[in-house]
Design an enzyme around this catalytic site. Structure first.
Site, PDB file in Angstrom:
ATOM      1  NE  ARG B 368      79.451  -8.601 -67.239  1.00 56.56           N
ATOM      2  CZ  ARG B 368      80.205  -7.927 -68.114  1.00 56.56           C
ATOM      3  NH1 ARG B 368      79.841  -6.749 -68.535  1.00 56.56           N
ATOM      4  NH2 ARG B 368      81.344  -8.436 -68.551  1.00 56.56           N
ATOM      5  CG  HIS B 372      77.368  -7.876 -72.208  1.00 57.55           C
ATOM      6  ND1 HIS B 372      76.577  -6.967 -71.546  1.00 57.55           N
ATOM      7  CD2 HIS B 372      76.883  -7.943 -73.473  1.00 57.55           C
ATOM      8  CE1 HIS B 372      75.651  -6.494 -72.386  1.00 57.55           C
ATOM      9  NE2 HIS B 372      75.819  -7.077 -73.561  1.00 57.55           N
ATOM     10  CE1 TYR B 381      84.945  -8.112 -71.982  1.00 62.73           C
ATOM     11  CE2 TYR B 381      84.898  -7.337 -69.720  1.00 62.73           C
ATOM     12  CZ  TYR B 381      84.265  -7.915 -70.801  1.00 62.73           C
ATOM     13  OH  TYR B 381      82.941  -8.277 -70.713  1.00 62.73           O
TER      14      TYR B 381
END
Lengths: 402, 480
Positions: B368, B372, B381
């Site tokens: 990805r 998000h 992160y």
């Protein structure tokens, strides 16, 4: 006698007439059992209840008694007699014959016939694909039903016990109720979710759930509760034909009720309440099993000189405020009798709805009798006291009519 | 070698004998041995699976005893031999049994292999087998991948400018989106999660239609009822995106069941991420699909992240592909950034699903690249250089471009022309969508049921009266 029966069949669409006809035999049978040993005296003592008595009492309320059937031969009466679970099956079968997209899914509904035998024989007749046995995953098979409904089928999802459908809450609330709306009307979900609920005979807390209060807020669904074989079949058929998702609440203890229902086809209205007993003094609103406790209390009340109007609200979402309103305008006093828990129950919403709409017509505050806010205990004596008993209903009416 | 084998069979014999109490006479000598020197070795990596490895030191004792009770041992030998061939009959079928207690390992020696056709340079790998695509299909696939990429970046910018409230990109997963869609027909039903707008794009959803949904205007098919990217289109057989994770997976199974009943020559495909496979609905749906034998393709986009949760915190299995066989579902792992591999795998899966009435699980490994959603900053992160490497070196769009260019079907003029054109169309679509009216207030109450019931009619009336009484509190441009 013949004229009443004849009229009943001619007006098969008119529910009030049929239910009026229904209660003549049950009243007769009740007076017999009342003479046997006063139910009410035992209650107030708090002493041990004879279970046999209780069982007789409940069945006597709605079963066509021996006295009744011997009075007139069955051949001359129109219609046919059956038990409530058979009525549900008959409605289901008629709809499955009529529309090939109707299918059933649930645990043990196939060759086992369903845990309450509502789907007995259907798998043999329609095949394993139309009467589908699912693995134990309520949220997922409800989701499956929703997917099937969006693709053109009309599934009926059976929860073995209503309490198990709590596992399906996510699918029911977030998808079943919502997808028609969020898709802009592109996908419809004509699903029926049904199952037995309510307090049974010492089934324990997990199997004595009353979910109508939990589901009533969900936008997009309709809820109905059946109470007699007549309205069970009618509501089942109506729910299947409805384009909206419908939750049909059945009651564990009512499956063996016997009644004579018409041979010709009929469908009940999903949004209408049923006038069980017209009266003048007080409106008693109830549904499902409590209807029978109310009718029992009604006998006592009639003996005491009261004239209660009993309405089985049947439609839990939306409420039939038209029928209810007309009754309130006539009697000016309302008693709600339900099996739901007190907090946030159907009675609570109904009280709010009536107060909002018909406050001017009320002569007294609405009394609502519900079960306590406790999980249903297993012990028979305790369980009995979590459910509203006829004695309490009589007291409440007396209080209302002071 | 032979010694080892004898030892292990002897150790089993020893174990059996000790259980049967046949070693009574020698037990005292054993205990004597115990006191002298501990015969048990600590379990090492080699013998940890064989709990009786410790008994190898007992060989001497057993050999002396052998002469004393050969007869008994012979009996045991023949019994053992017979047992090895027997099967047990339990509900569920016959199963051979073994006297060896052997646990199946929690992790495989080697991870399940990943099917790939194009290498990182966009060249077909020598021995790979794949479904040939025509120039027309290949060019459409590539154009749609570019369109998806451009659409994503324009909408993302629009959100950052405050023109739309929310967006989630599919950057890095363009191959999954377009190639899987290309391998299906319009009759196949799609139950998406939310990172598959490319499937809708392939099927003909216009940029304007995408923009209408994101702006929630009156032309949105969802009538402004859902957040951006929650697309749905009945005519494209693309079921409206629901925000709940993995709830669409059992829906897909139900839809496949419906197709099976109608005997249609079509299948269902449902998409979900690595995170979605933790939901109960995923497991039950796979189980149901296998039991009911329905034509559904379960497509898992394993992109390594569920918001900030890496797959190592999501599951400890070898990805998602190994979960298929656990439910009796045929499965495959593919390179999710390889357009041709996905195209071939989905094509084959569709054939199998329809002709054999079975579910298929496809795990596409990918990354990805984007956050998000616009509410997330993934640099918090994960390392920025990791993201950048996947964005450039492993870009599925660039990889496929190399392949079509090597076939002479594409050139850099086509590229710049396409990108400029799409960007212009996108900006125009946004402008039009922004200016269009929002849905009227009446649409707040429709579609809850098929026909608005009395209580909703009342509520609508009440709302309209309130709006009339306090016009200053309500936006003037909202139609009634």
């Amino acid at each position: 006698m013949a004229t009443i029966v004849g009229a009943a069949t001619a007006l098969s669409a008119s529910k009030s007439f049929d239910s009026g006809k229904l209660h003549l035999p049950s009243r007769r049978s009740l007076s017999i059992s009342e003479r046997k040993g006063s139910f009410l005296v035992v209650r107030s003592d708090g002493s041990v209840v004879h279970k046999a008595h209780r069982a007789q009492k409940l069945i006597a309320n709605a079963v066509a008694t021996k006295a009744d059937s011997s009075a007139a031969s069955t051949a001359s009466k129109p219609g046919h007699e059956l038990l409530l679970f058979e009525a549900l099956r008959e409605g289901l079968e008629e709809e499955m014959d009529r529309d090939p997209t109707v299918c059933v899914m649930g645990e043990d509904v196939g060759h086992y016939g369903g845990s309450y035998k509502v789907t007995k024989g259907l798998a043999t007749k329609y095949g394993d694909l139309r009467v589908l046995d699912t693995p134990i995953a309520e949220n997922s098979f409800t989701g499956m039903g929703i997917g099937a409904a969006m693709t053109g089928l009309r599934p009926i999802v059976e929860g073995m016990n209503m309490g198990f459908l709590l596992l399906a809450f996510n699918q029911i609330s977030n998808n079943c109720g919502m997808l028609h709306y969020t898709s802009g009307g592109q996908f419809k979900i004509p699903i029926v979710i049904r199952g037995p609920g309510g307090v049974g005979r010492q089934l324990g807390a997990e199997h004595s759930q009353r979910l109508e209060s939990y589901f009533q807020s969900i936008p997009g669904i309709q809820m109905v509760a059946c109470s007699t074989p007549y309205n069970a079949k009618g509501l089942m058929k109506a729910a299947i034909r409805s384009e909206n998702p419908v939750i049909l609440f059945e009651h564990v203890l009512l499956y063996n009720l016997k009644e004579r229902i018409p041979d010709e086809e009929y469908v009940c209205s999903l949004e209408e309440a049923e006038m069980v007993r017209p009266g003048e003094h007080v409106t008693i609103l109830t549904y499902s099993r409590m209807r029978y406790h109310v009718m029992q209390a009604a006998k006592t009340l009639v003996n005491k000189g009261y004239d209660p109007e009993v309405i089985d609200i049947r439609s839990l979402k939306p409420f039939d405020l038209h029928t209810i309103g007309n009754s309130v305008k006539k009697t000016h006093r309302v008693l709600i009798v339900e099996e739901c828990m007190r907090t946030g129950g159907i009675g609570a919403s109904l009280t709010a709805a009536i107060t909002e709409n018909f406050n001017d017509y009320l002569d007294a505050p609405i009394i609502c009798l519900s079960s306590q806010d406790v999980p249903t205990p297993y012990a028979g004596t305790l369980e009995e006291w979590t459910v509203v008993q006829p004695a309490q209903i009589v007291t409440a009416v007396e209080q209302l009519c002071q | 070698m032979a010694l080892c084998l004898r030892t292990s069979s002897r150790s089993i014999l020893y174990y059996l004998k000790s259980k049967m109490g046949l070693l009574s006479s020698s037990s005292s000598s054993l205990t004597h041995q115990h006191l002298q020197k501990p015969p048990f070795t600590a379990p090492t990596a080699q013998n940890v699976r064989d709990p009786f490895a410790n008994f190898s030191t007992k060989v001497n004792l057993l050999s002396t005893r052998r002469f004393q009770s050969t007869k008994v041992e012979e009996q045991w030998d023949s019994l053992n031999h017979a047992h090895h061939n027997q099967v047990l009959d339990f509900p569920g079928g016959k199963v051979a049994f073994t006297p060896e207690m052997r646990f199946i390992s929690e992790s495989p020696v080697e991870r399940v292999h990943c099917y790939r056709v194009l290498d990182d340079k966009g060249q077909v790998i020598m021995s790979s087998k794949f479904k040939q695509v025509s120039e027309e299909i290949a060019v459409k696939m590539y154009s749609d991948m570019v369109t998806l990429q451009t659409m994503d970046s324009v909408f993302y910018e629009a959100q950052r400018q405050g023109r739309i409230s929310f967006y989630a990109t599919a950057i890095g997963e363009e191959a999954i989106n377009i190639a899987s869609a290309a391998a299906l027909t319009i009759d196949d039903l799609v139950f998406p999660q939310y990172r598959e707008p490319g499937v809708l794009l392939w099927r003909g959803f216009s940029l304007q239609e995408f923009a209408n949904q994101c702006f929630g205007n009156k032309d949105d098919y969802g009538k402004g009822r859902q957040m951006p990217i929650h697309y749905g289109s009945h005519k494209h057989n693309y079921f409206t995106v629901a925000a709940t994770i993995a709830t669409q997976v059992p829906h897909a199974v139900g839809a496949a069941y419906s197709l099976k009943m109608d005997r249609k020559k079509a299948c269902v495909i449902t998409y979900f991420g690595d995170g979605g496979t933790s939901e109960g609905d995923f497991h039950a749906a796979l189980n149901f699909a296998a039991v009911m034998e329905v034509p559904v393709i379960f497509f898992c986009r394993n992109n390594g992240w569920a918001i900030s949760t890496p797959t190592s915190d999501q599951f400890r299995s070898d990805g998602v592909v190994v979960k298929g066989p656990a439910y009796g579902v045929r499965s495959i792992r593919v390179d999710g950034n390889d357009t041709l591999a996905i195209y071939t795998a989905v094509h084959a899966a569709r054939e199998m699903a329809i002709s054999e009435n079975r579910p298929i699980l496809i795990e596409a490994l990918t990354y990805r690249v984007g956050h998000h959603s616009t509410s997330d900053d993934s640099t918090k992160y994960r390392p920025v250089d990791e993201i950048e490497w996947w964005r450039s070196a492993r870009d599925p769009v660039a990889r496929f471009r190399k392949w079509i260019e090597s076939n002479g079907w594409w050139c850099s003029e086509d590229e710049s022309e396409l990108r400029t054109s799409v960007r212009k169309q996108m900006l125009h679509a946004i402008q039009v969508a922004e200016k269009a009216d929002k849905p009227p207030i009446a649409e707040l109450f429709t579609d809850v049921y098929n026909v608005p019931p009395s209580n909703l009619c009342e509520q609508e009336k009440f709302l309209k009266e309130t709006m009339k009484r306090h016009p200053q509190d309500y936006m003037p441009d909202v139609p009634v």
